[in-house]
Scaffold this motif. Sequence first.
Motif, PDB file in Angstrom:
ATOM      1  N   GLY A 140      10.114  -5.502   1.598  1.00  0.00           N
ATOM      2  CA  GLY A 140       9.408  -6.724   1.961  1.00  0.00           C
ATOM      3  C   GLY A 140       7.988  -6.524   2.440  1.00  0.00           C
ATOM      4  O   GLY A 140       7.320  -7.485   2.826  1.00  0.00           O
ATOM      5  N   VAL A 141       7.499  -5.271   2.428  1.00  0.00           N
ATOM      6  CA  VAL A 141       6.121  -5.007   2.839  1.00  0.00           C
ATOM      7  C   VAL A 141       5.173  -5.379   1.705  1.00  0.00           C
ATOM      8  O   VAL A 141       5.388  -5.001   0.553  1.00  0.00           O
ATOM      9  N   ARG A 142       4.120  -6.122   2.049  1.00  0.00           N
ATOM     10  CA  ARG A 142       3.110  -6.542   1.077  1.00  0.00           C
ATOM     11  C   ARG A 142       1.722  -6.105   1.551  1.00  0.00           C
ATOM     12  O   ARG A 142       1.543  -5.835   2.752  1.00  0.00           O
ATOM     13  N   PRO A 143       0.761  -6.037   0.648  1.00  0.00           N
ATOM     14  CA  PRO A 143      -0.582  -5.613   1.082  1.00  0.00           C
ATOM     15  C   PRO A 143      -1.112  -6.404   2.264  1.00  0.00           C
ATOM     16  O   PRO A 143      -1.704  -5.828   3.183  1.00  0.00           O
ATOM     17  N   ALA A 159       6.673   0.770  -0.452  1.00  0.00           N
ATOM     18  CA  ALA A 159       6.785  -0.412  -1.312  1.00  0.00           C
ATOM     19  C   ALA A 159       7.513  -0.031  -2.592  1.00  0.00           C
ATOM     20  O   ALA A 159       7.216   0.996  -3.195  1.00  0.00           O
ATOM     21  N   GLY A 160       8.473  -0.846  -2.976  1.00  0.00           N
ATOM     22  CA  GLY A 160       9.228  -0.603  -4.199  1.00  0.00           C
ATOM     23  C   GLY A 160       9.044  -1.736  -5.179  1.00  0.00           C
ATOM     24  O   GLY A 160       8.102  -1.773  -5.966  1.00  0.00           O
ATOM     25  N   GLY A 161       9.953  -2.719  -5.109  1.00  0.00           N
ATOM     26  CA  GLY A 161       9.903  -3.838  -6.039  1.00  0.00           C
ATOM     27  C   GLY A 161       8.647  -4.677  -5.914  1.00  0.00           C
ATOM     28  O   GLY A 161       8.180  -5.256  -6.901  1.00  0.00           O
ATOM     29  N   VAL A 162       8.069  -4.736  -4.720  1.00  0.00           N
ATOM     30  CA  VAL A 162       6.822  -5.484  -4.545  1.00  0.00           C
ATOM     31  C   VAL A 162       5.690  -4.821  -5.314  1.00  0.00           C
ATOM     32  O   VAL A 162       4.782  -5.484  -5.816  1.00  0.00           O
ATOM     33  N   LEU A 163       5.768  -3.504  -5.445  1.00  0.00           N
ATOM     34  CA  LEU A 163       4.718  -2.751  -6.129  1.00  0.00           C
ATOM     35  C   LEU A 163       4.981  -2.612  -7.624  1.00  0.00           C
ATOM     36  O   LEU A 163       4.088  -2.830  -8.445  1.00  0.00           O
ATOM     37  N   VAL A 164       6.205  -2.247  -7.974  1.00  0.00           N
ATOM     38  CA  VAL A 164       6.537  -1.967  -9.377  1.00  0.00           C
ATOM     39  C   VAL A 164       7.436  -3.063  -9.916  1.00  0.00           C
ATOM     40  O   VAL A 164       8.597  -3.173  -9.538  1.00  0.00           O
ATOM     41  N   ARG A 180      -2.015  -3.605  -8.107  1.00  0.00           N
ATOM     42  CA  ARG A 180      -1.235  -3.707  -6.872  1.00  0.00           C
ATOM     43  C   ARG A 180      -1.312  -2.418  -6.058  1.00  0.00           C
ATOM     44  O   ARG A 180      -1.372  -2.448  -4.827  1.00  0.00           O
ATOM     45  N   ALA A 181      -1.297  -1.272  -6.751  1.00  0.00           N
ATOM     46  CA  ALA A 181      -1.423  -0.004  -6.033  1.00  0.00           C
ATOM     47  C   ALA A 181      -2.743   0.054  -5.282  1.00  0.00           C
ATOM     48  O   ALA A 181      -2.802   0.474  -4.113  1.00  0.00           O
ATOM     49  N   ARG A 182      -3.807  -0.398  -5.921  1.00  0.00           N
ATOM     50  CA  ARG A 182      -5.110  -0.388  -5.262  1.00  0.00           C
ATOM     51  C   ARG A 182      -5.152  -1.382  -4.107  1.00  0.00           C
ATOM     52  O   ARG A 182      -5.826  -1.129  -3.094  1.00  0.00           O
ATOM     53  N   ALA A 187      -5.565  -1.951   1.639  1.00  0.00           N
ATOM     54  CA  ALA A 187      -5.012  -2.460   2.894  1.00  0.00           C
ATOM     55  C   ALA A 187      -4.728  -1.322   3.860  1.00  0.00           C
ATOM     56  O   ALA A 187      -4.982  -1.426   5.067  1.00  0.00           O
ATOM     57  N   ALA A 188      -4.199  -0.208   3.343  1.00  0.00           N
ATOM     58  CA  ALA A 188      -3.899   0.939   4.197  1.00  0.00           C
ATOM     59  C   ALA A 188      -5.174   1.553   4.763  1.00  0.00           C
ATOM     60  O   ALA A 188      -5.223   1.963   5.923  1.00  0.00           O
TER      61      ALA A 188
END
Length: 203
Positions: A140-143, A159-164, A180-182, A187-188
């Motif tokens: 459930g973590v999002r950027p 991040a799993g399904g939110v990313l891929v 999405r990776a960027r 954000a990080a």
Amino acid sequence: MHDRVHPGAEPLGEPPVGEVAGHHLRRPDRLRGAQVGQPQLAGSCRVGVGSVRTPTEVTAARDAGAQFLVTPTTRVEVLAQAKAAGLPVVCGAFTPTEVDVAWSSGAAMVKLFPAGVAGPPYLRELLAPLPDVPLAPTGGVRPESVAEWAAAGAVAVGAGGVLVDAAEVAVGDWAALRRRARAFLSAAAAAHWPDRQGDGRRR
């Protein structure tokens, strides 16, 4: 499956780690993706295997070339087998007891999962009695929520399904994964993470 490991991993090679989905543990031919992908990603990320739940799966992941393991739950026998195999573990936990057991049993980091059902305030409360434990929320973590998790005391996020997105992978839309990776990386980079020295483990 592993014809998709390389093109799928390259857009995500900018983050420091990547994980091969755990259901491949029951398909050795697919699990080989952890090993096959490493030469193409050398120097850009570490490749691990996730959803490891048994000592037998630890051995399978090691034999496939995993550089680290991720578990969804806390099982001391899995942590013991991983230690014997020389593999660091990001160990899944949710309750205070699970978090404490995971860390005291040798986890390199504790994955707070499923983090989205509780949110950053829960992580902050966990750290009050367990300040030495490095927690990484996953699920459930999002950027847009990375900064809040960092402010609560997280040392990393997963991040799993939110990313891929499976549908995008099916059609080879690697550009969407890269975007999405960027977004996660940006954000990080902007978040204020806690300053930790050493592993902080109580002796």
